[in-house]
Every structure is written in structure tokens, then in C-alpha cells.
Design a protein around this motif. Structure first.
Motif, PDB file in Angstrom:
ATOM      1  N   ASN A 216      49.419 -66.992  -0.911  1.00 41.57           N
ATOM      2  CA  ASN A 216      49.023 -65.625  -1.223  1.00 41.57           C
ATOM      3  C   ASN A 216      49.981 -64.618  -0.579  1.00 41.57           C
ATOM      4  O   ASN A 216      50.328 -63.602  -1.183  1.00 41.57           O
ATOM      5  N   ALA A 217      50.413 -64.928   0.648  1.00 43.18           N
ATOM      6  CA  ALA A 217      51.369 -64.048   1.336  1.00 43.18           C
ATOM      7  C   ALA A 217      52.707 -64.030   0.613  1.00 43.18           C
ATOM      8  O   ALA A 217      53.334 -62.980   0.468  1.00 43.18           O
ATOM      9  N   ILE A 218      53.145 -65.198   0.130  1.00 45.41           N
ATOM     10  CA  ILE A 218      54.420 -65.275  -0.588  1.00 45.41           C
ATOM     11  C   ILE A 218      54.338 -64.533  -1.920  1.00 45.41           C
ATOM     12  O   ILE A 218      55.246 -63.801  -2.302  1.00 45.41           O
ATOM     13  N   LYS A 219      53.216 -64.705  -2.614  1.00 43.61           N
ATOM     14  CA  LYS A 219      53.083 -64.129  -3.954  1.00 43.61           C
ATOM     15  C   LYS A 219      52.821 -62.628  -3.926  1.00 43.61           C
ATOM     16  O   LYS A 219      53.449 -61.860  -4.667  1.00 43.61           O
ATOM     17  N   ASN A 220      51.902 -62.185  -3.089  1.00 37.35           N
ATOM     18  CA  ASN A 220      51.471 -60.786  -3.102  1.00 37.35           C
ATOM     19  C   ASN A 220      52.073 -59.947  -1.984  1.00 37.35           C
ATOM     20  O   ASN A 220      51.903 -58.740  -1.958  1.00 37.35           O
ATOM     21  N   GLY A 221      52.763 -60.597  -1.053  1.00 42.77           N
ATOM     22  CA  GLY A 221      53.365 -59.872   0.054  1.00 42.77           C
ATOM     23  C   GLY A 221      52.463 -59.860   1.277  1.00 42.77           C
ATOM     24  O   GLY A 221      51.232 -59.842   1.160  1.00 42.77           O
ATOM     25  N   ILE A 222      53.075 -59.893   2.441  1.00 47.29           N
ATOM     26  CA  ILE A 222      52.318 -59.832   3.690  1.00 47.29           C
ATOM     27  C   ILE A 222      51.925 -58.383   3.951  1.00 47.29           C
ATOM     28  O   ILE A 222      52.786 -57.507   4.035  1.00 47.29           O
ATOM     29  N   PRO A 223      50.628 -58.094   4.070  1.00 43.92           N
ATOM     30  CA  PRO A 223      50.204 -56.704   4.274  1.00 43.92           C
ATOM     31  C   PRO A 223      50.544 -56.213   5.684  1.00 43.92           C
ATOM     32  O   PRO A 223      50.168 -56.847   6.679  1.00 43.92           O
ATOM     33  N   VAL A 224      51.274 -55.104   5.758  1.00 37.43           N
ATOM     34  CA  VAL A 224      51.683 -54.515   7.030  1.00 37.43           C
ATOM     35  C   VAL A 224      51.167 -53.080   7.071  1.00 37.43           C
ATOM     36  O   VAL A 224      51.596 -52.241   6.271  1.00 37.43           O
ATOM     37  N   ALA A 301      45.123 -55.862   7.084  1.00 38.60           N
ATOM     38  CA  ALA A 301      46.520 -56.160   7.395  1.00 38.60           C
ATOM     39  C   ALA A 301      46.657 -57.436   8.222  1.00 38.60           C
ATOM     40  O   ALA A 301      45.769 -57.800   8.993  1.00 38.60           O
ATOM     41  N   GLU A 302      47.790 -58.117   8.058  1.00 36.35           N
ATOM     42  CA  GLU A 302      48.127 -59.262   8.895  1.00 36.35           C
ATOM     43  C   GLU A 302      49.049 -58.842  10.034  1.00 36.35           C
ATOM     44  O   GLU A 302      49.022 -59.418  11.116  1.00 36.35           O
ATOM     45  N   ILE A 303      49.900 -57.843   9.763  1.00 34.82           N
ATOM     46  CA  ILE A 303      50.786 -57.285  10.787  1.00 34.82           C
ATOM     47  C   ILE A 303      50.487 -55.794  10.903  1.00 34.82           C
ATOM     48  O   ILE A 303      50.319 -55.110   9.898  1.00 34.82           O
ATOM     49  N   CYS A 328      42.595 -55.054  16.123  1.00 33.34           N
ATOM     50  CA  CYS A 328      43.817 -55.853  15.939  1.00 33.34           C
ATOM     51  C   CYS A 328      43.673 -57.288  16.429  1.00 33.34           C
ATOM     52  O   CYS A 328      44.665 -58.025  16.475  1.00 33.34           O
ATOM     53  N   LYS A 329      42.468 -57.670  16.807  1.00 27.65           N
ATOM     54  CA  LYS A 329      42.264 -59.043  17.250  1.00 27.65           C
ATOM     55  C   LYS A 329      42.539 -60.011  16.099  1.00 27.65           C
ATOM     56  O   LYS A 329      42.046 -59.824  14.991  1.00 27.65           O
ATOM     57  N   GLY A 330      43.335 -61.021  16.369  1.00 25.44           N
ATOM     58  CA  GLY A 330      43.696 -61.992  15.336  1.00 25.44           C
ATOM     59  C   GLY A 330      44.827 -61.540  14.449  1.00 25.44           C
ATOM     60  O   GLY A 330      45.197 -62.238  13.511  1.00 25.44           O
ATOM     61  N   LYS A 331      45.395 -60.367  14.719  1.00 30.11           N
ATOM     62  CA  LYS A 331      46.514 -59.853  13.933  1.00 30.11           C
ATOM     63  C   LYS A 331      47.775 -59.785  14.800  1.00 30.11           C
ATOM     64  O   LYS A 331      47.689 -59.842  16.032  1.00 30.11           O
ATOM     65  N   LEU A 379      59.957 -58.236  12.033  1.00 33.54           N
ATOM     66  CA  LEU A 379      58.929 -58.470  11.016  1.00 33.54           C
ATOM     67  C   LEU A 379      59.070 -59.871  10.411  1.00 33.54           C
ATOM     68  O   LEU A 379      58.075 -60.575  10.222  1.00 33.54           O
ATOM     69  N   VAL A 380      60.296 -60.269  10.110  1.00 33.37           N
ATOM     70  CA  VAL A 380      60.533 -61.590   9.518  1.00 33.37           C
ATOM     71  C   VAL A 380      60.106 -62.695  10.474  1.00 33.37           C
ATOM     72  O   VAL A 380      59.434 -63.661  10.079  1.00 33.37           O
ATOM     73  N   SER A 381      60.473 -62.567  11.745  1.00 33.60           N
ATOM     74  CA  SER A 381      60.099 -63.596  12.722  1.00 33.60           C
ATOM     75  C   SER A 381      58.598 -63.598  12.977  1.00 33.60           C
ATOM     76  O   SER A 381      57.986 -64.650  13.190  1.00 33.60           O
ATOM     77  N   THR A 382      57.970 -62.426  12.919  1.00 24.79           N
ATOM     78  CA  THR A 382      56.521 -62.338  13.122  1.00 24.79           C
ATOM     79  C   THR A 382      55.768 -62.954  11.955  1.00 24.79           C
ATOM     80  O   THR A 382      54.732 -63.604  12.146  1.00 24.79           O
ATOM     81  N   ALA A 383      56.281 -62.770  10.738  1.00 25.42           N
ATOM     82  CA  ALA A 383      55.638 -63.361   9.552  1.00 25.42           C
ATOM     83  C   ALA A 383      55.595 -64.876   9.663  1.00 25.42           C
ATOM     84  O   ALA A 383      54.604 -65.522   9.295  1.00 25.42           O
ATOM     85  N   ASN A 384      56.689 -65.477  10.138  1.00 27.86           N
ATOM     86  CA  ASN A 384      56.750 -66.909  10.417  1.00 27.86           C
ATOM     87  C   ASN A 384      56.309 -67.764   9.224  1.00 27.86           C
ATOM     88  O   ASN A 384      55.555 -68.727   9.365  1.00 27.86           O
TER      89      ASN A 384
END
Length: 462
Positions: A216-224, A301-303, A328-331, A379-384
């Protein structure tokens, strides 16, 4: 419906070349009524499949365009039907004129996704492969392209087919026992072997279910989510990341009153940036609604990029930390100290902050684009996200995820039933429910309403 011959423009407006697709029982016959081959004596209806024929589209004595016509005969075509593709010049007038002539001779306009729907109904692909066609068209990065190609080639379908075959074998042994239930000494299905088989199937389905978060993150983008006080530079950062003036930038507090979203590809990963209203005490009703939406987007958001004015760090952190940190817990939280160009020693900004060590921080100037590349790398390293290959089977479709979740619940009931030594008819019912949900993904048991919802989101011409 499938007895109709359909036509549609298959290329975007404005190009040098246009393509019109015709499919159905009379596709070749209708095309030949408006097309004259350039070679004397050549007849389109007698042409071999997979050939190109040069000629003219005409309306009575008027020549509309010189074109190439590709010819495909059933069942060896994309839709499994007789098909032609008319390649003409990209003029909107020319393409519309050819469509009018085709409709006049007996075609009708295709509905969204009808070509791919016919391919599915004619057995050219299963439903998961058909859905991958739409994903391939919409792919915006190397990762989404690889996932769509993998699914369209049938890798996902093959894995599901293997699971279904194991389950069918599984339930056939149990139901064979039920047929001979009056002979208690007969046992066709070894319970320990069935337990091992159920465990293996559960592991595969569970892996597919858990892959959805990545897919889902790859297809729709990581929400920031970009959050912070008013005038911290959130909109300026969004514009800088998108490289366009997406959000209004002003020195006036409370300029952004609604959520602004857009996506951008950074390092092969799609990020969905969300610029939010500045957080502050306000009596403005509209601005208050915008701030409420800020907290809603923060939950999704994830980030989280917490924008802090580097010239006023202590005040902004003390005012907003109780509102932001619990949410922001878990983010992944990144502190972004903006306007660092106005501070003498930007490197010392975050040295004495009351945050856990795991929280990342960076000093930037969104206005002067200082340290923006470093922020992108962070951001790229955080997305992992893992590196995706065309051999990876990753779930990206919400419908597939829901079906797999139900299948996982069913196979887990089977495992529990075997552990509790339940009667075979109860176990068999749960196995068949698992098979049903797996079959739903491939389209073997899907109803017409589901098909309508899937294909109406396709573009016309595909």
C-alpha cells in the motif's frame, strides 16, 4: 453485452499518433466498411492475423486520413475477440470522425475498462491480472511498475492457485471420511499431516496479508504530515519538495486553512506530503476546522515532519509538545528546524532538546533550499521500504487484502478445529470458506456488482 462490437480511442489527446480500438464479433467487418487498403485487390477481411495494412479511412468519396490497421482474430487477441486497431494521425477531429463512422456502421462506444473486462470474461486473464492492468497504467515509480508487471504476469495468481489446490485436496480427504462416517475405523486424512498442511497455508496467507502495508505504501505513497505552528514554513517546504507553487505562502498567520496533499517520488519511493493548517489558539471558525483536520491527518500519517521556527524553538516546542507527541506514538517523527539561516549556530539547535534520542532532527531553510537534499535522504532512510523485484509477491489491492484477511481467519479456525479434534464437517466448512475467499481474488466467485466497481475505474479504451 458481449455480442456488441465496441470502439474507443485508446491514446491520449494531443499526440502525433492516435489509436482507435475496435473489438467484437463484427470488428473486422465494420472496420472494412470504412477502410480501403492501398494495395489493389487487397481485402481487409481476408488478411492474416497479426498483420498491418496501410490504406485510407473514407466517408463515401471523402478521404479522412491515411492509416495503418492492425488485425487480430479470436481467440488470439487481447479481448479474446476479433479486433482491429486503427492507427491514425493524432488530430482530435480525425479520431472523433473515425469513431463516428464506426458507430454509424454498427459499433457502440466502449465503457470504461470494457476491453479488459471482456478479456477477463473470455478467460484471457483472471481478475487479479485484470486489476493489475489498471495498476500498470497508473504506475508512477519503478517499484509500482515492477509490482504491477509481476501481478499481470500471474505470479500472484499462481501462488493463490497453489493454495487452493492444497485446500481442495485437504477438504476432499475430510469429506471422503464423512461419506464413510458409519465406518469409524476408516481415516483417509492423517490429522497430523493435515495440521502441517494447515500451518503451511496459514503462513503463506499471513505473509501475503502482512505484505499489504508495504504494498500500500509503494502503490499509494507513504503519508507524510507536515505540522507545526503558523508561519513555521510548512507551505514553503511543501512547495520546495514538490518543486511547484502548490500552497499559498504568506507572512500572515493562518494562511493555510485546509489540508493540501500531493505526491512526489524521492529515491524511487513515492511520498504523499500533507500540508496542514498551523496549530494555534484561534477564534476563527474556519481556521479551527482546519486545525482539527490537521490532527486527523496526523493520525493517518506514517512519518511526521514537525516544522519548528529555528528562531523560536523553546516557545514552539513547549506550546505544542503536549498536543503533538502523544499523537506520534508508533510513527516516525522528524523535527525540522526551519529558518536555520537566521540562527548563528544551526548545528546547536537540537543539542539540548527534551526528546528521546531516537527522534531525528535536521536544520534547514525551506526558503533558501538549504539542506533539502539531506532532508530527502532522511525521509528515504526513515521509510525503510524493502527493495522490490519482479519476483516478489506483494499485495497492493485493498480488495485482495480484505479477501486474504477473511481467508486467514478461516484457515486459523481450521487449525483450531484440528487442535480441538472437531468433527470433519465443521473443519470442511471452514476450509471451503477459505477457498471461497481465495477464489474471490481471482474472480471465480465474484458477483456482477464487484466487477462493475472494478472496471468502472479503468480509463476508456482499456
Amino acid at each position: 453485452m458481449n455480442q456488441d462490437t465496441i470502439c474507443a480511442i485508446a491514446t491520449a489527446q494531443g499526440g502525433a499518433i492516435g489509436c482507435i480500438r475496435v473489438s467484437g464479433p463484427k470488428a473486422i467487418e465494420i472496420t472494412s466498411l470504412i477502410f480501403t487498403p492501398a494495395s489493389p485487390g487487397k481485402i481487409l477481411e481476408e488478411s492474416k492475423p497479426y498483420t498491418l495494412t496501410f490504406g485510407r479511412i473514407h466517408e463515401e468519396e471523402t478521404i479522412i486520413d491515411e492509416v495503418l490497421v492492425s488485425l487480430f482474430r479470436a481467440p488470439h487477441s487481447y479481448t479474446g475477440e476479433n479486433s482491429t486497431e486503427i492507427t491514425c494521425h493524432g488530430s482530435g477531429y480525425i479520431m472523433q470522425k473515425i469513431l463516428q463512422l464506426l458507430i454509424k456502421k454498427g459499433c457502440r462506444m466502449a465503457q470504461p475498462g470494457e476491453y479488459t473486462q471482456r478479456a477477463f470474461l473470455n478467460g484471457k486473464m483472471d481478475l487479479s491480472q485484470a486489476e493489475a492492468v489498471a495498476d500498470l497504467i497508473a504506475s508512477s515509480s519503478a517499484s509500482t511498475h515492477r509490482l504491477a508487471m509481476n501481478q499481470m504476469r500471474g505470479a500472484f495468481s499462481k501462488e493463490l492457485t497453489a493454495l487452493r489446490n492444497q485446500l481442495l485436496h485437504f477438504t476432499s480427504l475430510i469429506e471422503l471420511e464423512l461419506d464413510f462416517s458409519d465406518h469409524e475405523e476408516l481415516e483417509f486424512a492423517d490429522r497430523s499431516e493435515l495440521c502441517q498442511l494447515a500451518d503451511g497455508i496459514e503462513r503463506v496467507i499471513s505473509r501475503l496479508v502482512h505484505s499489504f502495508s508495504v504494498g500500500n505504501a509503494i502503490k499509494n505513497g507513504i503519508p507524510v504530515a507536515i505540522i507545526g505552528e503558523t508561519n513555521a514554513g510548512k507551505s514553503t517546504l511543501l512547495n520546495t519538495l514538490l518543486n511547484e507553487e502548490k500552497a499559498i505562502v504568506s507572512d500572515i498567520h493562518g494562511t493555510t486553512r485546509d489540508v493540501i496533499e500531493d505526491t512526489v517520488n524521492i529515491g524511487g519511493i513515492t511520498f504523499r506530503f500533507i500540508d496542514t493548517a498551523g496549530i494555534r489558539e484561534t477564534s476563527d471558525t474556519i481556521e479551527s476546522i482546519g486545525i482539527e483536520r490537521t490532527f486527523q491527518k496526523l493520525e493517518q500519517a506514517e512519518i511526521v515532519l514537525w516544522m519548528i521556527d529555528a528562531t523560536d524553538t523553546a516557545s514552539q516546542i513547549s506550546q505544542l509538545s503536549l498536543q503533538i507527541l502523544p499523537r506520534c506514538k508508533g510513527k516516525q517523527l522528524i523535527l525540522v528546524f526551519n529558518k536555520a539561516d537566521l540562527v548563528e549556530k544551526p548545528s546547536d539547535i537540537s543539542s539540548t532538546l527534551p526528546f528521546p534520542e531516537k527522534i531525528q532532527s535536521i536544520a534547514i531553510s525551506a526558503k533558501k533550499q538549504t539542506n533539502i537534499d539531506a532532508l530527502k535522504q532522511m525521509l528515504v532512510s526513515t521509510a525503510n521500504l524493502p527493495i522490490v523485484t519482479q519476483n516478489d509477491v506483494i499485495v497492493t489491492n485493498l480488495r485482495h487484502y480484505e479477501a486474504l484477511t477473511h481467508a486467514l481467519e478461516a484457515i486459523q479456525r481450521v487449525q483450531q478445529g484440528l487442535t480441538d479434534n472437531l468433527s470433519g464437517d465443521f473443519i470442511s466448512q471452514d476450509i471451503r470458506e477459505c477457498i471461497f475467499h481465495l477464489s474471490d481474488i481471482a474472480g471465480e466467485v465474484t458477483n456482477d456488482m464487484v466487477l462493475k466497481n472494478i472496471f468502472e475505474n479503468f480509463c476508456i479504451g482499456k
